[in-house]
Design a protein around this motif. Structure first.
Motif, PDB file in Angstrom:
ATOM      1  N   LEU A  99       0.712  -1.120  -0.090  1.00  0.00           N
ATOM      2  CA  LEU A  99      -0.090  -0.272  -0.259  1.00  0.00           C
ATOM      3  C   LEU A  99       0.924   1.161  -0.003  1.00  0.00           C
ATOM      4  N   LEU A 100       1.793   1.352   0.818  1.00  0.00           N
ATOM      5  CA  LEU A 100       2.796   2.430   0.826  1.00  0.00           C
ATOM      6  C   LEU A 100       3.503   2.626  -0.267  1.00  0.00           C
ATOM      7  N   LEU A 101       3.890   1.670  -1.052  1.00  0.00           N
ATOM      8  CA  LEU A 101       4.725   2.004  -2.470  1.00  0.00           C
ATOM      9  C   LEU A 101       3.740   1.892  -3.448  1.00  0.00           C
ATOM     10  N   LEU A 102       2.580   1.515  -3.588  1.00  0.00           N
ATOM     11  CA  LEU A 102       1.559   2.133  -4.453  1.00  0.00           C
ATOM     12  C   LEU A 102       1.344   3.339  -4.373  1.00  0.00           C
ATOM     13  N   ASP A 103       0.849   4.008  -3.170  1.00  0.00           N
ATOM     14  CA  ASP A 103       0.866   5.186  -2.845  1.00  0.00           C
ATOM     15  C   ASP A 103       1.881   6.246  -3.284  1.00  0.00           C
ATOM     16  N   PHE A 104       2.975   5.791  -3.222  1.00  0.00           N
ATOM     17  CA  PHE A 104       4.036   6.661  -3.982  1.00  0.00           C
ATOM     18  C   PHE A 104       4.028   6.708  -5.239  1.00  0.00           C
ATOM     19  N   PHE A 105       4.040   5.494  -6.205  1.00  0.00           N
ATOM     20  CA  PHE A 105       3.960   5.415  -7.188  1.00  0.00           C
ATOM     21  C   PHE A 105       2.771   5.830  -8.455  1.00  0.00           C
ATOM     22  N   ILE A 160       6.401  -2.495  -8.158  1.00  0.00           N
ATOM     23  CA  ILE A 160       6.031  -3.421  -6.995  1.00  0.00           C
ATOM     24  C   ILE A 160       5.937  -4.880  -6.593  1.00  0.00           C
ATOM     25  N   GLY A 161       5.402  -5.061  -7.815  1.00  0.00           N
ATOM     26  CA  GLY A 161       4.978  -6.635  -7.668  1.00  0.00           C
ATOM     27  C   GLY A 161       3.689  -6.939  -6.760  1.00  0.00           C
ATOM     28  N   THR A 162       2.848  -5.828  -6.862  1.00  0.00           N
ATOM     29  CA  THR A 162       1.671  -6.118  -5.757  1.00  0.00           C
ATOM     30  C   THR A 162       0.636  -6.974  -6.594  1.00  0.00           C
ATOM     31  N   PRO A 163       0.077  -7.992  -5.902  1.00  0.00           N
ATOM     32  CA  PRO A 163      -1.194  -8.590  -6.289  1.00  0.00           C
ATOM     33  C   PRO A 163      -2.482  -8.079  -6.711  1.00  0.00           C
ATOM     34  N   ALA A 165      -5.102  -8.200  -4.978  1.00  0.00           N
ATOM     35  CA  ALA A 165      -5.962  -7.876  -4.192  1.00  0.00           C
ATOM     36  C   ALA A 165      -5.651  -6.597  -3.231  1.00  0.00           C
ATOM     37  N   ILE A 166      -4.289  -6.321  -3.252  1.00  0.00           N
ATOM     38  CA  ILE A 166      -3.580  -5.244  -2.628  1.00  0.00           C
ATOM     39  C   ILE A 166      -3.994  -3.948  -3.609  1.00  0.00           C
ATOM     40  N   VAL A 167      -3.872  -4.283  -4.956  1.00  0.00           N
ATOM     41  CA  VAL A 167      -4.482  -3.230  -5.824  1.00  0.00           C
ATOM     42  C   VAL A 167      -5.647  -2.716  -5.307  1.00  0.00           C
ATOM     43  N   MET A 168      -6.502  -3.646  -5.455  1.00  0.00           N
ATOM     44  CA  MET A 168      -7.919  -3.446  -5.138  1.00  0.00           C
ATOM     45  C   MET A 168      -8.235  -2.664  -3.931  1.00  0.00           C
ATOM     46  N   LEU A 169      -7.315  -3.191  -3.064  1.00  0.00           N
ATOM     47  CA  LEU A 169      -7.577  -2.612  -1.590  1.00  0.00           C
ATOM     48  C   LEU A 169      -7.183  -1.339  -1.517  1.00  0.00           C
ATOM     49  N   TYR A 170      -6.120  -0.853  -2.122  1.00  0.00           N
ATOM     50  CA  TYR A 170      -5.285   0.408  -2.480  1.00  0.00           C
ATOM     51  C   TYR A 170      -6.490   1.339  -3.019  1.00  0.00           C
ATOM     52  N   GLN A 171      -6.774   0.975  -4.211  1.00  0.00           N
ATOM     53  CA  GLN A 171      -7.787   1.812  -4.935  1.00  0.00           C
ATOM     54  C   GLN A 171      -9.195   2.212  -4.080  1.00  0.00           C
ATOM     55  N   SER A 172      -9.514   1.198  -3.383  1.00  0.00           N
ATOM     56  CA  SER A 172     -10.774   1.305  -2.683  1.00  0.00           C
ATOM     57  C   SER A 172     -10.428   2.343  -1.532  1.00  0.00           C
ATOM     58  N   MET A 173      -9.415   2.182  -0.786  1.00  0.00           N
ATOM     59  CA  MET A 173      -8.710   3.128   0.210  1.00  0.00           C
ATOM     60  C   MET A 173      -8.532   4.556  -0.358  1.00  0.00           C
ATOM     61  N   SER A 174      -7.962   4.698  -1.647  1.00  0.00           N
ATOM     62  CA  SER A 174      -7.597   5.892  -2.165  1.00  0.00           C
ATOM     63  C   SER A 174      -8.905   6.831  -2.511  1.00  0.00           C
ATOM     64  N   LEU A 175      -9.919   6.063  -2.817  1.00  0.00           N
ATOM     65  CA  LEU A 175     -11.006   6.716  -3.238  1.00  0.00           C
ATOM     66  C   LEU A 175     -11.751   7.010  -1.937  1.00  0.00           C
ATOM     67  N   ILE A 176     -11.694   6.628  -0.890  1.00  0.00           N
ATOM     68  CA  ILE A 176     -12.178   6.956   0.287  1.00  0.00           C
ATOM     69  C   ILE A 176     -11.494   8.342   0.724  1.00  0.00           C
ATOM     70  N   PHE A 177     -10.150   8.123   0.788  1.00  0.00           N
ATOM     71  CA  PHE A 177      -9.264   9.165   1.269  1.00  0.00           C
ATOM     72  C   PHE A 177      -9.471  10.455   0.403  1.00  0.00           C
ATOM     73  N   THR A 178      -9.547  10.358  -0.898  1.00  0.00           N
ATOM     74  CA  THR A 178      -9.565  11.680  -1.823  1.00  0.00           C
ATOM     75  C   THR A 178     -10.784  12.267  -1.495  1.00  0.00           C
ATOM     76  N   GLN A 179     -12.188  11.501  -1.135  1.00  0.00           N
ATOM     77  CA  GLN A 179     -13.336  12.166  -1.016  1.00  0.00           C
ATOM     78  C   GLN A 179     -13.076  12.861   0.407  1.00  0.00           C
ATOM     79  N   LEU A 180     -12.570  12.220   1.499  1.00  0.00           N
ATOM     80  CA  LEU A 180     -12.373  12.808   2.750  1.00  0.00           C
ATOM     81  C   LEU A 180     -11.544  14.093   2.860  1.00  0.00           C
ATOM     82  N   THR A 181     -10.453  14.039   2.027  1.00  0.00           N
ATOM     83  CA  THR A 181      -9.553  15.252   2.003  1.00  0.00           C
ATOM     84  C   THR A 181      -9.908  16.463   1.290  1.00  0.00           C
TER      85      THR A 181
END
Length: 275
Positions: A99-105, A160-163, A165-181
């Motif tokens: 998640l941290l590395l996906l958030d960076f790239f 990064i080599g993310t599976p 599942a982590i990609v979908m988790l990241y995108q879901s978290m990203s969506l909520i965070f960007t709506q929040l911020t």
């Protein structure tokens, strides 16, 4: 953690849609109860171009989803990428690193480059020329920017080599965070400041939407604030002093027109000025 990963590995499209619509609805209502700024505007009229761009972002990401899936499957099959070359670790740490590395790239690096490359800035400008930042601003991205952001995310998954599942988790978290911020909500200052040491808090991101440099070129993060703090792009400004928009594109009427926003990337380059 294993249950969460199993869920996001095969998350239904309907559930992703519920996260999108549910998030906008929740923060839209919260803005009415706890507004940061008392905007004098017709909220639905303001939301129209923003929701249009949200829809184009969804369509583009849906159309290209198979590329993301194939890439994630390939790196897993071949054990390629940064987190797959590391020593074996607990699942929770593996997910956190992913998640941290996906958030960076996918977020920080893409965002930083968009501000530094003149043509990419003109594309990204559509996001910054909203004079009434609220939760609908979250996905106010020109279709060209949606393609750029997708390319960076794809590159991140490969490096990064993310599976998936982590990609979908990241995108879901990203969506909520960007709506929040982006949401026009007033969080207690001390709480917001405390959260900003770990995650991108609402006030931290809104500083990025201030109309003048150097604040426009700061606080690029999406979920985790670590990248801004480590790489020296974090800045603080009291939220009462924030003015939204871009000083070199001050026409709010033009910046609220869908037709003009679609043409915005093709206008002459104009960077914000120093205050």
């Amino acid at each position: 953690m294993e249950t969460i990963i199993n869920y996001f590995e095969t998350i239904p499209s309907l559930h992703r849609s519920i996260i999108l619509v549910g998030g906008i609805t929740f923060f839209w209502l919260l803005e009415g109860a706890l507004p940061l700024f008392n905007f004098k505007y017709h909220k639905w009229k303001h939301a129209f171009p923003n929701l249009f761009f949200t829809a184009t972002t969804v369509v583009i990401n849906f159309a290209l989803a198979f590329v993301l899936l194939k890439t994630a499957d390939w790196v897993q099959t071949h054990q390629f990428g940064l987190i797959n070359w590391m020593p074996e670790m607990p699942l929770a740490l593996y997910v956190l690193l992913g998640l941290l590395l996906l958030d960076f790239f996918g977020a920080y690096l893409a965002h930083f480059i968009e501000h530094k490359v003149s043509y990419l800035w003109m594309i990204h400008l559509v996001h910054h020329t909203d004079h009434k930042v609220d939760t609908t601003t979250a996905n106010r991205h020109h279709p060209l920017e949606s393609l750029i952001r997708f390319a960076f995310t794809l590159f991140g998954v490969f490096i990064i080599g993310t599976p998936i599942a982590i990609v979908m988790l990241y995108q879901s978290m990203s969506l909520i965070f960007t709506q929040l911020t982006h949401a026009n909500i007033r969080m207690p200052k001390k709480l917001d400041k405390f959260l900003s040491y770990f995650i991108v808090s609402p006030d931290m991101h809104k500083i990025h939407h201030h109309y003048q440099l150097p604040y426009t070129d700061s606080n690029y993060g999406n979920i985790f604030s670590i990248w801004d703090r480590l790489l020296g792009t974090y800045k603080y400004l009291d939220r009462e002093k924030i003015v939204y928009g871009v000083d070199t594109f001050p026409d709010e009427v033009s910046n609220s027109s869908l037709k003009e926003l679609l043409k915005q990337p093709f206008q002459g380059y104009r960077k914000p000025t120093n205050s």
